[in-house]
Write an enzyme that holds these catalytic residues in place. Structure first.
Site, PDB file in Angstrom:
ATOM      1  N   GLN A  99       0.825  -1.205   0.000  1.00  0.00           N
ATOM      2  CA  GLN A  99       0.000   0.000   0.000  1.00  0.00           C
ATOM      3  C   GLN A  99       0.858   1.252   0.000  1.00  0.00           C
ATOM      4  OE1 GLN A  99      -1.133   0.504   4.658  1.00  0.00           O
ATOM      5  NE2 GLN A  99      -1.796  -1.442   3.728  1.00  0.00           N
ATOM      6  N   HIS A 101       0.312   5.804   0.925  1.00  0.00           N
ATOM      7  CA  HIS A 101      -0.558   6.850   1.454  1.00  0.00           C
ATOM      8  C   HIS A 101      -0.231   8.187   0.792  1.00  0.00           C
ATOM      9  CE1 HIS A 101      -1.425   3.883   4.486  1.00  0.00           C
ATOM     10  NE2 HIS A 101      -0.166   3.906   4.914  1.00  0.00           N
ATOM     11  N   GLU A 120       3.983   8.218   8.535  1.00  0.00           N
ATOM     12  CA  GLU A 120       3.981   7.365   9.717  1.00  0.00           C
ATOM     13  C   GLU A 120       5.390   6.904  10.049  1.00  0.00           C
ATOM     14  OE1 GLU A 120       1.511   3.985   8.803  1.00  0.00           O
ATOM     15  OE2 GLU A 120       2.434   3.736   6.842  1.00  0.00           O
ATOM     16  N   ARG A 198      -4.463   0.599  -1.666  1.00  0.00           N
ATOM     17  CA  ARG A 198      -3.902  -0.747  -1.798  1.00  0.00           C
ATOM     18  C   ARG A 198      -3.463  -1.005  -3.233  1.00  0.00           C
ATOM     19  NH1 ARG A 198      -8.256  -1.522   1.557  1.00  0.00           N
ATOM     20  NH2 ARG A 198      -7.699  -2.143   3.686  1.00  0.00           N
TER      21      ARG A 198
END
Length: 328
Positions: A99, A101, A120, A198
């Site tokens: 995946q 983001h 993250e 995804r």
């Protein structure tokens, strides 16, 4: 130590985890959901977290933001924007989807006004022998080759595989292709966003909740992003582990005095038992328990035996420190 918090906020606010069933989850965080789906995530701190004890028990972090925005959040944070961070524990028994983001600008354009991107970082708490992750793509991959691989189902051929170690910290800026593999237990700090595109889901059924997002992934994946690693050998799990525009993450041990420095802090014990102290107030946290420390608390101390991770909001547009290695 003085206790500079307002009379309406305690120095420490313990939070209740919320467990999330995931097809790839394990059994180290909580028993399975009623339908038998294993628990993959514990959401241990975000705007919907419920206070577990003390005078504010039963209220949510969002409630506290509404009542005490400045004392809780600190300078540079606007309660109208919502709580900016989400802290999780992840227990991976199987591969998570491959995946990516979006960043903030892409999220606003592709999802809607006011949406956040998702940068993250991971701190690895337990790594089984041979456990792997994917982070970034092979050096020299062109945008066209990357797009062809995403659309054609060949992304694994371009992905970089890595073997993390316990105590490593991996920073994953938005735009980094990634996937966590089996045998990993980790702490994750991220922007408060659930926008995930995804690319590949290991041939699981494409249910509504696990659809692929190929064109979105082509739009936001940056082939130059590889993640940034700080190894346990470098840090010992202590000191500054990540510093970026969105958040900072530090490892701390017992016996040291900390300071919120005008920003809220989220303290998660990752080993042992620690007691937080500020003035006459104390709060004891066992392993994997988390407390929100309001910005107004100021100086506080950690006593006991163990280690904790402390996440705070970011400090502006700075580069995270790392050695250029990768993540999943």
């Amino acid at each position: 130590m003085t206790h500079p918090t307002s009379a309406d906020l305690p120095a420490f606010v313990p939070l209740t985890p919320r467990f999330q069933a995931r097809v790839w989850g394990g059994d180290r965080l909580a028993p399975p959901a009623p339908d038998g789906t294993p628990i993959g995530e514990a959401w241990i701190a975000d705007g919907q977290s419920v206070v577990s004890g003390g005078p504010l028990a039963g209220q949510t972090v969002a409630d506290l933001m509404g009542a005490h925005p400045a004392a809780l959040l600190g300078a540079g944070q606007d309660a109208k924007d919502g709580f900016p961070l989400l802290i999780k524990l992840l227990d991976c028994r199987d591969w998570l989807s491959v995946q990516v983001h979006p960043n903030d600008a892409q999220a606003r354009e592709m999802v809607g006004p006011g949406e956040r991107g998702k940068t993250e970082a991971w701190h690895f708490l337990h790594v089984e022998p041979g456990a792997e992750l994917l982070a970034g793509v092979q050096p020299g991959t062109t945008p066209q080759a990357l797009a062809d691989a995403i659309r054609g189902g060949g992304i694994l051929d371009l992905s970089q595989r890595h073997r993390p170690h316990e105590g490593d910290t991996l920073f994953i800026p938005a735009g980094t292709l990634h996937a966590l593999g089996p045998g990993l237990l980790l702490y994750e700090v991220q922007q408060a966003s659930d926008t995930t595109y995804r690319v590949f889901d290991w041939d699981r059924p494409a249910s509504a909740g696990r659809a692929l997002h190929l064109e979105e992934s082509v739009a936001v994946t940056d082939p130059a992003r590889q993640g940034e690693l700080r190894t346990a050998a470098q840090t010992g799990g202590l000191g500054e582990l990540v510093r970026c525009e969105q958040f900072t993450l530090r490892g701390v041990s017992a016996g040291h005095e900390q300071d919120t420095r005008g920003q809220f802090a989220l303290v998660t014990v990752v080993n042992g038992t620690l007691t937080l102290r500020a003035g006459s107030e104390t709060l004891t946290l066992d392993t994997y328990q988390t407390a929100l420390i309001p910005a107004a608390t100021g100086p506080y101390r950690l006593d006991g035996h163990g280690r904790a991770l402390v996440a705070q909001p970011g400090v502006g547009p700075v580069e995270s420190r790392g050695n250029g290695s990768s993540r999943g």
